[in-house]
Enzyme design. Structure first.
Site, short mmCIF file in Angstrom:
data_model
loop_
_atom_site.label_atom_id
_atom_site.label_comp_id
_atom_site.label_asym_id
_atom_site.label_seq_id
_atom_site.Cartn_x
_atom_site.Cartn_y
_atom_site.Cartn_z
N TRP A 126 0.78 -1.23 0.00
CA TRP A 126 0.00 0.00 0.00
C TRP A 126 0.82 1.29 0.00
O TRP A 126 0.71 2.13 -0.89
CB TRP A 126 -1.03 -0.01 1.15
CG TRP A 126 -1.94 1.17 1.09
CD1 TRP A 126 -2.07 2.16 2.00
CD2 TRP A 126 -2.83 1.51 0.01
NE1 TRP A 126 -2.97 3.10 1.58
CE2 TRP A 126 -3.45 2.73 0.35
CE3 TRP A 126 -3.15 0.91 -1.21
CZ2 TRP A 126 -4.38 3.35 -0.47
CZ3 TRP A 126 -4.06 1.54 -2.05
CH2 TRP A 126 -4.67 2.73 -1.67
N ASP A 161 -2.36 -5.11 -1.67
CA ASP A 161 -3.43 -4.38 -0.99
C ASP A 161 -4.50 -4.07 -2.02
O ASP A 161 -4.75 -4.84 -2.97
CB ASP A 161 -2.83 -3.13 -0.31
CG ASP A 161 -3.66 -2.63 0.86
OD1 ASP A 161 -4.60 -1.83 0.63
OD2 ASP A 161 -3.39 -3.04 2.01
N ASP A 162 -5.14 -2.96 -1.88
CA ASP A 162 -6.21 -2.52 -2.77
C ASP A 162 -5.68 -2.35 -4.22
O ASP A 162 -4.47 -2.28 -4.43
CB ASP A 162 -6.72 -1.17 -2.24
CG ASP A 162 -8.12 -0.84 -2.69
OD1 ASP A 162 -8.62 -1.47 -3.62
OD2 ASP A 162 -8.71 0.08 -2.10
N LYS A 246 -6.88 -9.38 3.57
CA LYS A 246 -7.20 -8.18 4.35
C LYS A 246 -8.59 -7.76 3.92
O LYS A 246 -8.85 -7.55 2.72
CB LYS A 246 -6.17 -7.10 4.04
CG LYS A 246 -6.47 -5.73 4.63
CD LYS A 246 -5.28 -4.80 4.40
CE LYS A 246 -5.57 -3.36 4.75
NZ LYS A 246 -4.41 -2.49 4.45
N ASP A 248 -11.44 -5.09 4.19
CA ASP A 248 -11.45 -3.67 4.54
C ASP A 248 -12.86 -3.07 4.43
O ASP A 248 -13.42 -2.98 3.33
CB ASP A 248 -10.46 -2.96 3.60
CG ASP A 248 -10.13 -1.56 4.06
OD1 ASP A 248 -10.75 -1.07 5.02
OD2 ASP A 248 -9.23 -0.94 3.45
N ARG A 307 -7.01 -4.48 12.54
CA ARG A 307 -6.53 -3.11 12.69
C ARG A 307 -7.28 -2.47 13.86
O ARG A 307 -8.49 -2.61 13.98
CB ARG A 307 -6.79 -2.35 11.40
CG ARG A 307 -5.73 -2.60 10.33
CD ARG A 307 -4.61 -1.59 10.43
NE ARG A 307 -5.19 -0.28 10.28
CZ ARG A 307 -5.50 0.26 9.09
NH1 ARG A 307 -5.22 -0.37 7.98
NH2 ARG A 307 -6.05 1.46 9.03
N ASP A 311 -5.78 4.79 9.51
CA ASP A 311 -4.55 4.56 8.74
C ASP A 311 -3.36 5.29 9.36
O ASP A 311 -3.42 6.51 9.57
CB ASP A 311 -4.73 5.06 7.31
CG ASP A 311 -5.73 4.21 6.55
OD1 ASP A 311 -6.46 3.41 7.19
OD2 ASP A 311 -5.78 4.33 5.32
C1 GLA Z 1 -7.92 1.79 3.83
C2 GLA Z 1 -7.03 0.92 4.68
C3 GLA Z 1 -5.59 1.02 4.18
C4 GLA Z 1 -5.52 0.63 2.71
C5 GLA Z 1 -6.50 1.45 1.89
C6 GLA Z 1 -6.61 0.94 0.47
O1 GLA Z 1 -7.64 3.14 3.96
O2 GLA Z 1 -7.10 1.27 6.03
O3 GLA Z 1 -4.74 0.21 4.95
O4 GLA Z 1 -5.81 -0.74 2.60
O5 GLA Z 1 -7.80 1.42 2.46
O6 GLA Z 1 -7.53 1.68 -0.27
#
Ligand code: GLA
Length: 503
Positions: A126, A161-162, A246, A248, A307, A311
């Protein structure tokens, strides 16, 4: 008599990182085995493990007590096979030899329902690549995890990640297009030509692959989420060969406005149950920023980590860099942590990473060397997952020195699985104490002030008595005996981590 730390005069000189003193001693040529002493896996599932070991190559690995049918590649230390059907412990002993010597280490495979008996370790894309992530950046990260030596210290997840999926409505030729096929199966965007080939590449190195999605219709960055396709997506992730998900929250907030515990748990319970049904172990990391005291129920819905905060990259710096305030929120949740159940205060942002408050373009971290050693010390003592999220292609000697200290990592990976308790927290000081297997104690003394200062903890505060042996974990150095208190003279925002035995 009090114990005094003596090596701190030199440390005072280290302020701007890269020029500072390197605290972690270099690994020698002899094999030194690292990695957790306990490892959870589910019966009948595929098993893959790269034995972490520093020392000169070529090296020859062997193991005693491995289950029938397991293969160990003697040159790389990569083990593959199937987890036995019978639940319970399997005691294995690893050995590594080279021309300089040999080392042995016990490894207990716990066959059962629990995964992540020690905090996960790895890298997540990320904070370096954001929406720019590609198949190539992930492959390069996997290469670098081995080439840099990080894997020899126990880092093993390479996590996407995303932004690997399609971004519905995007006019970008690589990101736009149909998000699912006619059967409803999720599609990758054009930067990811073949997910199975990518996880095969990661697995061939003995490493594991992580992925990401949201229970909502869209991910946080507006890409296709799992909403109403959960079952198919869980199956697809397993077929693609992923080892971690993960999950989210993000747009799920638009799907269900109910803020009750039951409503907040529902999508995670659903995915947790689905992942458990897959024919491979997939760890679930809940990402919902700590809502509804997730620490108290994350394990019950099938998560191995969650989490606890927003962030880290977006956290405001106050007098202290943002990672401190994230740690302050996470460190009071110690009672919820244990084997297979970890509070996750987000990634380790050092080295080069992109600041999401500004340009997202990787830049050299702006913390001092002391702050960076403090960051890693906090995460290790809090038994947090250790995910680096800086640039794997710009790993420098200093960053690796912070990330790769076998004794600091051993505190994080300690099989007792306790998160440190807060012994004292004031404006200028923090003392954390983490009980270790075998009766030891890891103590972190943190100077939070802007000037050099001593930090002390009395034996009464630490629950110690008599005379104990003290070892400086960062410097791999026995410091002798202490009675009545621990004390360190610390540079501004510096830390000492002591491992106490004989209590
Ligand atoms: C959220 C999560 C981050 C990351 C972003 C991706 O903000 O908390 O850790 O995964 O999304 O878009």
């Amino acid at each position: 008599m009090s114990f005094r730390h003596t090596g701190l005069i030199l440390a005072l000189a280290a302020s701007a990182w890269g020029q500072g003193e390197l605290w972690t001693p270099k690994a020698g040529p002899k094999p030194q085995l690292n990695g957790p002493a306990v490892y959870g896996a589910r019966p009948g599932h595929p098993f893959l493990y790269r034995i972490p070991c520093t020392g000169q190559r070529p090296m020859s690995f062997s193991a005693k007590g491995m289950p029938a049918g397991w293969k160990l590649d003697a040159a790389t230390g990569i083990i593959s096979g199937t987890v036995p059907d019978k639940t319970g412990p399997v005691e294995i002993v690893f050995e590594a030899r080279n021309s300089a010597g040999k080392d042995r280490r016990n490894f207990r495979l716990e066959v059962g329902d629990q995964l992540s008996l020690t905090p996960q370790m790895g890298w997540n894309h990320w904070y370096t690549h954001y929406e720019r992530v590609t198949d190539k950046t992930i492959r390069n990260a996997a290469d670098a995890m081995v080439a840099s030596g990080m894997a020899d210290y126990g880092y093993y997840y390479v996590s996407i990640d995303d932004c690997w999926m399609v971004k519905p409505g995007s006019t970008d030729l690589e990101l736009g297009g149909p998000a699912r096929d006619s059967a409803g199966r999720i599609l990758m965007n054009k930067r990811f030509p073949d997910m199975k080939a990518l996880t095969d590449f990661i697995h061939a190195k003995g490493l594991k692959a992580g992925t990401y999605t949201s229970p909502g219709p869209k991910t946080c960055a507006g890409f296709e989420g799992a909403y109403q396709h959960e079952e198919m997506d869980a199956r697809t992730f397993a077929e693609w060969g992923f080892d971690l998900l993960k999950y989210d929250w993000c747009s799920y907030r638009n799907v269900d406005k109910d803020t009750s515990d039951a409503a907040r748990q529902k999508p995670y319970k659903m995915m947790g149950d689905l992942l458990k049904k897959q024919p491979r172990d997939i760890v679930m990391n809940l990402c919902q920023y700590g809502m509804n005291n997730v620490s108290s129920w994350g394990a019950a819905v099938g998560g191995q980590s969650w989490r606890t905060t927003g962030d880290l990259g977006l956290e405001k710096d106050t007098r202290l860099p943002g990672f401190y305030s994230i740690a302050f929120k996470n460190m009071v949740l110690d009672k919820y942590a244990g084997p297979g159940a970890w509070n996750d205060p987000d990634y380790i942002l050092i080295g080069w990473y992109g600041d999401p408050r500004t340009t997202y373009v990787p830049q050299k971290a702006k913390f001092t060397a002391h702050e960076q050693y403090s960051y890693m010390s906090l995460w290790s003592l809090m038994a947090s997952p250790l995910f680096f999220s800086g640039d794997m292609e710009k790993l420098d000697e200093f960053t690796l020195n912070v990330l790769c200290n076998r004794e600091i990592i051993a505190i994080n990976q300690d099989p007792l699985g306790k998160q440190a308790r807060v012994v004292r927290k004031t404006e200028n000081e923090l003392v954390l104490a983490k009980p270790l297997a075998g009766g030891g104690l890891a103590v972190g003394l943190f100077n939070l002030s802007d000037a050099a200062a001593p930090v002390e903890a009395t034996f009464a505060d630490l629950g110690l008595a008599g005379s104990v042996a003290v070892r400086d974990a960062w410097r791999y150095k026995d410091l002798g005996k202490a009675q009545s208190k621990l004390r360190a003279e610390l540079a501004a925002r510096s830390v000492a981590v002591y491992r106490i035995t004989g209590r």
